[in-house]
Design an enzyme around this catalytic site. Structure first.
Site, mmCIF file in Angstrom:
data_model
loop_
_atom_site.group_PDB
_atom_site.id
_atom_site.type_symbol
_atom_site.label_atom_id
_atom_site.label_comp_id
_atom_site.label_asym_id
_atom_site.label_seq_id
_atom_site.Cartn_x
_atom_site.Cartn_y
_atom_site.Cartn_z
ATOM 1 N N ASP A 194 -22.194 -8.735 -0.003
ATOM 2 C CA ASP A 194 -22.804 -7.581 0.659
ATOM 3 C C ASP A 194 -22.410 -7.531 2.130
ATOM 4 O O ASP A 194 -22.266 -8.567 2.781
ATOM 5 C CB ASP A 194 -24.335 -7.703 0.647
ATOM 6 C CG ASP A 194 -24.926 -7.478 -0.735
ATOM 7 O OD1 ASP A 194 -24.166 -7.403 -1.715
ATOM 8 O OD2 ASP A 194 -26.163 -7.397 -0.819
ATOM 9 N N ASP A 198 -25.904 -2.814 -10.891
ATOM 10 C CA ASP A 198 -25.780 -4.145 -10.311
ATOM 11 C C ASP A 198 -25.690 -5.202 -11.431
ATOM 12 O O ASP A 198 -25.771 -4.865 -12.620
ATOM 13 C CB ASP A 198 -26.986 -4.399 -9.394
ATOM 14 C CG ASP A 198 -26.642 -5.326 -8.248
ATOM 15 O OD1 ASP A 198 -25.612 -6.011 -8.322
ATOM 16 O OD2 ASP A 198 -27.415 -5.363 -7.265
HETATM 17 C C1 GAL Z 1 -27.345 -6.561 -4.328
HETATM 18 C C2 GAL Z 1 -26.342 -5.484 -4.002
HETATM 19 C C3 GAL Z 1 -26.901 -4.677 -2.849
HETATM 20 C C4 GAL Z 1 -28.241 -4.082 -3.253
HETATM 21 C C5 GAL Z 1 -29.187 -5.182 -3.723
HETATM 22 C C6 GAL Z 1 -30.474 -4.609 -4.281
HETATM 23 O O1 GAL Z 1 -26.888 -7.307 -5.398
HETATM 24 O O2 GAL Z 1 -25.117 -6.046 -3.676
HETATM 25 O O3 GAL Z 1 -25.976 -3.665 -2.498
HETATM 26 O O4 GAL Z 1 -28.025 -3.162 -4.286
HETATM 27 O O5 GAL Z 1 -28.595 -5.989 -4.705
HETATM 28 O O6 GAL Z 1 -31.338 -5.587 -4.754
#
Ligand code: GAL
Length: 558
Positions: free
Chosen positions: A243, A170
């Site tokens: 997301d 991420d």
């Molecule tokens: C976001 C990501 C999600 C999940 C989340 C966890 O940035 O897009 O899919 O991984 O972080 O904190």
């Protein structure tokens, strides 16, 4: 019939004209791997906890979902990579700087979990972050805020020692050093992550989230396009945007359909970046989970398959609805998603009601999908020449039911509200398919040749799916609309002009597309440029090619 216009640029040799023929999507960046085996030659498939459990994750839940992948038969159909998302660790590293598993949640540790998954024939994925902290503020791999040493190599080695097969990296909380732009900081960080994984001694697929940290709106800005330009050199797949809406146990019935359409919306224009080893990732499949109807679940599976998207479930697998499970387990749809040519489908036409996509497949077939955005069942009529199969008849297999029939001239059918019909067309006795459909540019608007603003004028307009937006991309490098060619005219204005006599080598009508989406006119070397959104009646022009300008990026028919 409007008078024909002639382009006014000097003549070129035939060889030169053909040299820059509109090429298919440029070869994707070489997939990198520690061994000689290239990774992710088809879109990754599997399961991730995030959109259902978020941080409420533990070993029992991961194991239960892994077991359910096997018992439902989904694992055998390819859904094989089980990824533990954020919140699996403790809030600090140990004295050696290693990441520490939260053993209250994962009592047997991560090496055990990897072994468990591998024994079931599954693969093991794990989440980390290229910044100083994960999105939920656990220790990230990246440099601390203010600068300092990162942990990319150390963490990659730790993952390799746990026999991890897939890393979702991420991009929260990434430190931007002084003097660097945010885009440069992400590029450096993800390059270092990729290098660390390559040097870890184990093949691990890298899912990179970098572009998602630059997305603004569906068409994005220049930095987003820059990141999309390099992310395939570091990752095998990448999240480009928002997301998918997560499950809310307090309000399980909340619809998540608009999130599916939103993520489809930004992903559909990015096909030029996809190919074996490189995949656009519009986020998880939530088909069969709370928040989507049976029709909406089918649509997500169909649209994701048309876009060669990763098929990563994020739901409670044991509680998938029967209709959702049937859609996700449809082997014809899985085969479509996993087509070895790896070409992402593109939008033929779009309007408020319908969205028609086409995807060329390795064996010469063409998949066609029709999304019905409305809530009522609609009849559909798709003339074969509108999807690049003029002069053809075709065998048409309905990928939902498996039934086949012969089609002459027009594919007909009924599609329920919010549903998506998908057919695999096997053309018979005709020349090669001709890429046909919208040319989409800045603001996700369509290049439009309606003659309302002057003879031969090409402007940008809302996409309508109407014939004045139905372009064909010829093997001879032309872009044609209603039999006329997109041509360099006077004063750098681009217009529709006669191309009926290509033997006369009409100059200014040959276009080539680069990986960054620019359409370069061969004689001038300049780039097709959309007018500002505030001046929609202004014509398309040629201007000097810039650095990832959003008004010079185009999505073409395939
Ligand atoms: C976001 C990501 C999600 C999940 C989340 C966890 O940035 O897009 O899919 O991984 O972080 O904190």
């Amino acid at each position: 019939m409007p008078p024909r216009l002639r382009a006014t640029l000097p003549c070129l040799t035939a060889a030169a004209l053909f040299a820059l023929a509109l090429s298919p999507a440029p070869a994707a960046a070489e997939p990198r791997a520690t061994s000689d085996t290239p990774l992710a030659l088809t879109p990754p498939m599997g399961w991730n906890n995030w959109a259902h459990y978020m941080c409420d994750i533990d070993e029992a839940k991961v194991v239960a979902n892994a077991d359910a992948l096997v018992s439902t038969g989904l694992a055998a159909k390819g859904y094989d990579t089980v990824t533990v998302d954020d919140c699996w660790m403790t809030k600090s590293r140990d004295a050696q700087g290693s990441l520490v598993v939260n053993t209250a949640k994962f009592p047997h540790g991560m090496a055990w979990l990897g072994e468990y998954l591998h024994a079931k024939g599954l693969k093991f994925g794990i989440y980390q972050d290229a910044g100083s902290l994960t999105c939920e503020k656990y220790p990230g791999s990246g440099a601390p805020q203010g600068g300092g040493a990162d942990h990319y190599a150390q963490d990659a080695r730790q993952f390799a020692s746990w026999k991890v097969d897939y890393v979702k990296m991420d991009g929260c909380n990434l430190w931007v050093p002084e003097g660097a732009t945010k885009e440069e900081a992400y590029r450096d960080a993800y390059n270092d992550v990729a290098k660390a994984l390559r040097e870890s001694g184990r093949d691990m697929v890298l899912s990179a989230s970098a572009p998602a940290y630059f997305q603004q709106g569906e068409w994005g800005g220049s930095d987003w396009h820059k990141v999309l330009g390099w992310v395939g050199e570091t990752g095998h797949l990448w999240r480009e945007g928002k997301d998918i809406k997560v499950y809310n146990p307090a309000a399980p019935a909340t619809s998540r359909w608009s999130a599916v359409l939103g993520n489809y919306g930004y992903n559909r224009w990015l096909g030029r970046y996809a190919g074996p080893g490189n995949w656009n990732d519009p986020d998880f499949l939530i088909a069969g989970a709370p928040g989507l109807t049976a029709a909406e679940s089918r649509s997500q599976v169909a649209l994701w398959a048309m876009m060669a998207s990763p098929f990563i479930l994020s739901s409670d697998v044991s509680k998938l609805t029967p209709a959702g499970l049937t859609a996700l387990g449809n082997t014809r749809m899985i085969q479509l998603d996993q087509d070895p040519m790896g070409r992402q489908g593109s939008v033929v036409s779009s309007n408020a009601t319908f969205e028609i996509l086409v995807r060329p497949l390795a064996n010469g077939d063409r998949a066609v999908a029709v999304l019905n955005r409305s809530s009522a069942t609609r009849d559909i009529n798709v003339p074969l020449d509108e999807i690049g199969l003029g002069d053809c008849t075709a065998g048409a297999q309905d990928l939902w039911t498996g039934t086949s029939r012969e089609v002459t001239e027009t594919l007909t059918g009924k599609v329920a509200g919010h549903d998506t019909g998908v057919w695999r067309l096997s053309p018979r006795a005709c020349a090669q398919a001709v890429p046909t459909g919208q040319i989409v540019g800045d603001g996700a608007r369509c290049a439009d040749g309606a003659n309302t603003t002057g003879v031969g004028a090409v402007v940008m307009a809302a996409c309508t799916g109407a014939p004045d937006q139905r372009w064909t991309a010829g093997k001879d490098a032309t872009l044609r609309l209603a039999g006329e060619c997109l041509s360099a005219g006077e004063d750098r204005i681009v217009e529709l002009a006669d191309c009926s006599d290509r033997a006369a080598e009409q100059p200014g009508q040959s276009w080539s597309q680069r990986r960054d989406g620019t359409l370069v006119e061969e004689v001038s070397g300049m780039c097709l440029t959309a007018p500002a959104a505030s001046a929609p009646a202004e014509r398309l022009r040629l201007t000097e090619c810039g650095d990832h300008r959003v008004d010079q990026a185009w999505a073409l028919p395939v």
